[in-house]
Design an enzyme around this catalytic site. Structure first.
Site, PDB file in Angstrom:
ATOM      1  N   SER A  73      18.687  54.878  91.370  1.00 33.59           N
ATOM      2  CA  SER A  73      18.984  55.613  90.133  1.00 33.59           C
ATOM      3  C   SER A  73      17.968  55.420  89.021  1.00 33.59           C
ATOM      4  O   SER A  73      18.080  56.069  87.975  1.00 33.59           O
ATOM      5  CB  SER A  73      20.382  55.231  89.624  1.00 33.59           C
ATOM      6  N   LYS A  76      16.495  58.555  87.583  1.00 37.04           N
ATOM      7  CA  LYS A  76      17.017  59.332  86.454  1.00 37.04           C
ATOM      8  C   LYS A  76      16.178  59.175  85.191  1.00 37.04           C
ATOM      9  O   LYS A  76      16.309  59.974  84.265  1.00 37.04           O
ATOM     10  CB  LYS A  76      18.474  58.944  86.197  1.00 37.04           C
ATOM     11  N   SER A 133      25.252  56.658  84.986  1.00 40.88           N
ATOM     12  CA  SER A 133      24.304  56.998  86.049  1.00 40.88           C
ATOM     13  C   SER A 133      24.883  58.108  86.929  1.00 40.88           C
ATOM     14  O   SER A 133      24.867  58.041  88.163  1.00 40.88           O
ATOM     15  CB  SER A 133      23.951  55.775  86.897  1.00 40.88           C
ATOM     16  N   LYS A 235      17.089  51.167  82.617  1.00 40.40           N
ATOM     17  CA  LYS A 235      17.893  51.796  83.672  1.00 40.40           C
ATOM     18  C   LYS A 235      18.040  50.888  84.885  1.00 40.40           C
ATOM     19  O   LYS A 235      17.089  50.243  85.316  1.00 40.40           O
ATOM     20  CB  LYS A 235      17.241  53.118  84.106  1.00 40.40           C
TER      21      LYS A 235
END
Length: 494
Positions: A73, A76, A133, A235
């Protein structure tokens, strides 16, 4: 855990102690991996990490920084980079509604869980990605910007290469498992700097601790926010194949670092490693005026020297289980990747590569570009878009099939061949074939390289091909082996 910095920098023994603890935490070989089995246990993800001084570009810590890994993720961050770009250009604003398609709504968790046909605002989408997320919202962002998630993934890859992330390829907007979704710790430190340099106004969203949506309060998955002094984002990520990943930015006083940890054994272990990296490196980061230029993408111009041509209308491509095996592309990095991990740690290659313009490495990224980059000048070039398919009745030059080596005998072309690409110079095509054979790991031991001259719209190109395959399956297998070694190719009937 809270890291407290009460002085201008730690004593050397403290730094060494932190490094010793970090080594103990990551003692397993980074290039080895034991797959997780159903029922749990035994997973030893491949570890990689990098810390960069954001003011100077100096590498402060690096372990397997150029090894191919799955971003999960952390993907992203690039999805949001392209969304922020839409905001910057005035094509969207924070209240612009984004429609969630049925395709986006059925993405697996983690997800926001919105119904097909409903909308979320751009600001809600940003917060959903930063905190939850949300895979459904990441897909929706891509579809609303590019029309489809696949087209958006191509945009993401082009942007990555324009930033100097030469070993990164995106296949989706979320980071959900895909064997073609690959990056490196080094590339992700470039992205961590770039999104702050380019969008300081919107970067603040990565500090969001919680997000209220339709009566729910959603907490941020990044547990270092508020726990480790200086951390301001950005993140987390996890899939079974990637392990536990984390991209972090930390600053205190006049010091600023970015750090990436990939392949943590657990969320807690990953967070502990990152906390120690921040504690050891932030106090000794450069405190003066910034000495390196912002990381900003270069212009994405086509380079006519290399193309991946579409097959002629009469040519039939190989079909596979996911029906993407025949997609033809140029080499996405312009260079062989000699850092593919061993022992099963290599992200398995599947045929979802698509052509993408490759940007030059910006000067701000060159300070910590991999040492191997200089050996492959093509990495600083750009690739042209694919040629259109030949029309019926199109004039075509005779296609002499010449052996790649001047001393080689004429090649007998088998029913199936592999094509790596098409070049505007025969010498370049032959060089590509020679390099592919050397790096194929024996997969091309019985294959014969040859070039095929084709004229299209007044342009002469030389296809770089390998013969020696009587069956489609054998050609596909050899092509997959090439992909695992950094090349792109497709199998086709001769």
């Amino acid at each position: 855990m809270r890291c407290v910095h009460g002085q201008s920098g730690p004593a050397l023994p403290a730094v060494l102690a932190a490094a010793a603890v970090l080594t103990a935490l990551t003692a397993s070989p980074a290039e080895a991996r034991r797959r997780a089995h159903h029922g749990g246990g035994g997973y030893n993800p491949p570890y990689a990490a990098m810390v960069v001084d954001a003011k100077t570009g100096r590498v402060m810590h690096a372990v397997n920084e150029d090894a191919l890994r799955h971003p999960a993720s952390i993907t992203k961050v690039m999805t949001l980079y392209l969304l922020f770009e839409q905001l910057e250009r005035g094509k969207m604003d924070l209240d612009t509604p984004l429609t969630v398609s049925a395709n986006a709504a059925r993405m697996p968790p983690s997800k926001l869980g919105v119904r097909p046909g409903s909308t979320v605002t751009v600001e809600e989408a940003i917060k959903a990605l930063v905190t939850k997320s949300a895979n459904d919202i990441a897909c929706a962002i891509g579809e609303n910007i590019a029309g489809s998630e696949a087209a958006f993934a191509e945009m993401m890859t082009r942007k990555a290469h324009a930033l100097g992330m030469t070993r990164t390829h995106y296949a989706n907007a979320s980071g959900l498992p895909d064997s073609d979704q690959i990056t490196t710790a080094r590339d992700l430190t470039i992205l961590a700097r770039a999104i702050q340099d380019r969008f300081p106004r919107y970067y603040r969203y990565f500090q969001t601790r919680s997000f209220a949506f339709k009566g729910r309060v959603i907490g941020n998955h990044n547990h270092l926010l508020g726990r480790v002094e200086g951390v301001d984002g950005i993140k987390t990520g996890y899939t079974r194949d990637s392990g536990f990943n984390l991209m972090t930015s930390a600053r205190t006083g006049d010091r600023h670092i970015v750090a990436v940890v990939l392949g943590g054994k657990s969320g807690a272990s990953r967070d502990n490693i990152m906390a120690k990296l921040v504690q050891a490196n932030l106090p000794v980061a450069y405190a003066g005026a910034r000495t390196t230029a912002p990381v900003i993408e270069v212009a994405e111009r086509p380079r006519p020297a290399v193309v991946a041509e579409r097959p002629v209308a009469t040519r039939t491509l190989v079909a596979s289980a996911d029906e993407d095996d025949a997609v033809e592309t140029t080499n996405s990095t312009g260079q062989p990747l000699d850092i593919a991990p061993r022992g099963g740690a290599t992200p398995q290659s599947s045929p979802k590569w698509r052509a993408a313009a490759v940007g030059a490495v910006p000067a701000s990224a060159q300070a910590y570009a991999p040492a191997t980059t200089a050996a492959f000048p093509a990495a600083n070039g750009k690739y042209a878009s694919r040629l259109p398919a030949s029309e019926p009745g199109e004039a075509r030059a005779p296609a002499p099939r010449e052996a790649a080596s001047p001393a080689a005998k004429p090649v007998t072309v088998t029913p199936w061949v592999i094509q790596l690409g098409a070049m505007d110079d025969e010498g370049k095509a032959k060089s590509m074939l020679t390099e592919a054979r050397q790096r194929s790991g024996g997969a091309l031991g019985k294959a014969a390289p040859f070039t095929e001259k084709v004229t299209h719209g007044g342009t002469t190109l030389y296809r770089a091909r390998f013969s020696g395959f009587s069956e489609a399956e054998a050609a596909q297998d050899a092509c997959r082996a090439l992909k695992r070694n950094g090349f792109t190719c497709f199998a086709t009937r001769s």
